[in-house]
Design a protein around this motif. Structure first.
Motif, PDB file in Angstrom:
ATOM      1  N   SER B  42       5.296   2.242   8.230  1.00  0.00           N
ATOM      2  CA  SER B  42       5.101   1.527   9.438  1.00  0.00           C
ATOM      3  C   SER B  42       5.647  -0.058   9.468  1.00  0.00           C
ATOM      4  N   ARG B  43       6.000  -0.532   8.166  1.00  0.00           N
ATOM      5  CA  ARG B  43       6.203  -1.830   8.249  1.00  0.00           C
ATOM      6  C   ARG B  43       5.219  -2.699   7.920  1.00  0.00           C
ATOM      7  N   GLN B  44       4.015  -2.356   8.432  1.00  0.00           N
ATOM      8  CA  GLN B  44       3.000  -3.400   8.210  1.00  0.00           C
ATOM      9  C   GLN B  44       2.443  -3.541   6.689  1.00  0.00           C
ATOM     10  N   MET B  45       2.377  -5.101   6.597  1.00  0.00           N
ATOM     11  CA  MET B  45       2.046  -5.711   5.285  1.00  0.00           C
ATOM     12  C   MET B  45       0.614  -5.565   5.325  1.00  0.00           C
ATOM     13  N   ILE B  46      -0.072  -4.995   4.122  1.00  0.00           N
ATOM     14  CA  ILE B  46      -1.356  -4.565   3.651  1.00  0.00           C
ATOM     15  C   ILE B  46      -1.756  -5.262   2.440  1.00  0.00           C
ATOM     16  N   LEU B  47      -2.747  -6.005   2.280  1.00  0.00           N
ATOM     17  CA  LEU B  47      -3.379  -6.619   1.161  1.00  0.00           C
ATOM     18  C   LEU B  47      -3.986  -5.431   0.639  1.00  0.00           C
ATOM     19  N   VAL B  48      -3.436  -5.196  -0.874  1.00  0.00           N
ATOM     20  CA  VAL B  48      -4.347  -4.203  -1.679  1.00  0.00           C
ATOM     21  C   VAL B  48      -5.243  -4.869  -2.593  1.00  0.00           C
ATOM     22  N   ILE B  49      -5.071  -5.916  -3.147  1.00  0.00           N
ATOM     23  CA  ILE B  49      -5.892  -6.512  -4.144  1.00  0.00           C
ATOM     24  C   ILE B  49      -5.461  -7.822  -4.534  1.00  0.00           C
ATOM     25  N   ARG B  50      -6.293  -8.851  -5.128  1.00  0.00           N
ATOM     26  CA  ARG B  50      -6.036 -10.200  -5.334  1.00  0.00           C
ATOM     27  C   ARG B  50      -6.830 -10.451  -6.638  1.00  0.00           C
ATOM     28  N   GLN B  51      -6.245 -11.382  -7.579  1.00  0.00           N
ATOM     29  CA  GLN B  51      -6.848 -11.677  -8.490  1.00  0.00           C
ATOM     30  C   GLN B  51      -6.665 -13.310  -8.688  1.00  0.00           C
ATOM     31  N   GLU B  52      -7.761 -13.966  -9.461  1.00  0.00           N
ATOM     32  CA  GLU B  52      -7.853 -15.447  -9.387  1.00  0.00           C
ATOM     33  C   GLU B  52      -7.507 -15.514 -10.895  1.00  0.00           C
ATOM     34  N   ALA B  53      -6.586 -16.729 -11.026  1.00  0.00           N
ATOM     35  CA  ALA B  53      -5.910 -16.868 -12.619  1.00  0.00           C
ATOM     36  C   ALA B  53      -7.263 -17.092 -13.423  1.00  0.00           C
ATOM     37  N   TYR B  54      -8.125 -17.829 -12.958  1.00  0.00           N
ATOM     38  CA  TYR B  54      -9.341 -18.480 -13.893  1.00  0.00           C
ATOM     39  C   TYR B  54     -10.269 -17.307 -14.282  1.00  0.00           C
ATOM     40  N   LYS B  55     -10.236 -16.206 -13.671  1.00  0.00           N
ATOM     41  CA  LYS B  55     -11.108 -15.008 -13.795  1.00  0.00           C
ATOM     42  C   LYS B  55     -10.359 -14.245 -14.846  1.00  0.00           C
ATOM     43  N   GLN B  56     -11.259 -13.862 -15.968  1.00  0.00           N
ATOM     44  CA  GLN B  56     -10.717 -12.902 -16.941  1.00  0.00           C
ATOM     45  C   GLN B  56     -10.889 -11.691 -16.696  1.00  0.00           C
ATOM     46  N   GLN B  57     -12.150 -11.358 -15.771  1.00  0.00           N
ATOM     47  CA  GLN B  57     -12.178  -9.894 -15.554  1.00  0.00           C
ATOM     48  C   GLN B  57     -11.001  -9.469 -14.395  1.00  0.00           C
ATOM     49  N   ASN B  58     -10.552  -8.123 -14.596  1.00  0.00           N
ATOM     50  CA  ASN B  58      -9.627  -7.597 -13.885  1.00  0.00           C
ATOM     51  C   ASN B  58     -10.123  -7.254 -12.539  1.00  0.00           C
ATOM     52  N   ALA B  59      -9.747  -7.449 -11.557  1.00  0.00           N
ATOM     53  CA  ALA B  59      -9.912  -7.097  -9.948  1.00  0.00           C
ATOM     54  C   ALA B  59      -9.943  -5.482  -9.768  1.00  0.00           C
ATOM     55  N   THR B  60     -10.629  -4.936  -9.043  1.00  0.00           N
ATOM     56  CA  THR B  60     -10.646  -3.427  -8.829  1.00  0.00           C
ATOM     57  C   THR B  60     -11.080  -3.268  -7.372  1.00  0.00           C
ATOM     58  N   GLU B  61     -10.460  -2.347  -6.632  1.00  0.00           N
ATOM     59  CA  GLU B  61     -10.843  -2.011  -5.286  1.00  0.00           C
ATOM     60  C   GLU B  61     -10.670  -0.595  -5.178  1.00  0.00           C
ATOM     61  N   ASN B  62     -11.840   0.070  -5.325  1.00  0.00           N
ATOM     62  CA  ASN B  62     -11.730   1.500  -5.250  1.00  0.00           C
ATOM     63  C   ASN B  62     -10.663   2.263  -6.458  1.00  0.00           C
TER      64      ASN B  62
END
Lengths: 114, 114
Positions: B42-62
């Motif tokens: 569809s060409r739409q841009m959708i954010l999947v996940i983000r990560q802050e560099a100062y955080k050691q914990q890996n981000a998760t989204e479902n």
């Protein structure tokens, strides 16, 4: 629905013609951006604006100009279109000063320069 | 200048399996943000996940998680239990704190095999 509106959705343009791609957002975001997307090259930044009244050059600014007269509008102008400017153009915005704020994108404008 | 590299132009995965998309970046900054965006047909841009560099914990989204290795400057995206709707182009992006620009990789096209 809050978001970014781009117009037109698509356009075929003769080389040498002038064209303005419109972008309007209603989220009161200070920062706005123009990217072009080309196959195999990803998204490349053309111009950006951190706040109304200021603009800056991105990675591929040549042949393009922008203005930011107010917070909501960020038009992109091609003064004299060339075939290499055939691309999909995305306008985006984000909340200034919130660096983990993602980009919000419009749906893009497909431009073909013949 | 910062750069973002996605070394896999295309990948395929069987439905319900797990796939990992790679992303590396180059920067001299110690603080920054990383994003994965999805672009379906569809060409739409959708954010999947983000990560802050100062955080050691890996981000998760479902079903989506990242493996963030700051020292190696690596930011891979893992998609578990792949679904047909996951078929898309995926872009890795880097956002600097000092400069309000977001830099994208060239993208990885993901195919889901039924």
């Amino acid at each position: 629905i809050a978001g970014i509106t781009q117009a037109p959705t698509s356009q075929i343009l003769a080389a040498g013609r002038r064209m303005t791609l419109r972008c309007t957002q209603d989220m009161r975001h200070n920062a706005m951006y123009w990217y072009r997307q080309d196959l195999g090259l990803g998204l490349r930044l053309i111009h950006y604006s951190n706040t109304a009244g200021t603009t800056g050059k991105g990675e591929v600014p040549d042949g393009y100009s922008v203005s930011r007269a107010n917070t909501d509008d960020f038009p992109l102008t091609l003064a004299s279109a060339v075939p290499s400017q055939t691309s999909v153009y995305f306008c985006a915005s984000s909340a200034e000063g919130s660096y983990n704020s993602p980009l919000h994108f419009g749906n893009g404008t497909r431009l073909t320069v013949t | 200048a910062q750069t973002v590299t996605q070394s896999q132009p295309e990948m395929s995965v069987q439905e319900a399996e797990t796939v990992t998309l790679s992303c590396t970046y180059d920067t001299s900054e110690s603080d920054y943000y990383l994003f994965w965006y999805k672009q379906p047909p569809s060409r739409q841009m959708i954010l999947v996940i983000r990560q802050e560099a100062y955080k050691q914990q890996n981000a998760t989204e479902n079903r989506f998680s990242v493996n963030f290795q700051k020292a190696a400057k690596s930011f891979s995206l893992k998609i578990s239990d792949s679904q047909l709707g996951d078929a898309a182009m995926y872009f890795c992006a880097y956002r600097s704190i000092q400069r309000d620009k977001i830099i994208f990789g060239k993208g990885t096209r993901l195919h889901i095999l039924p």
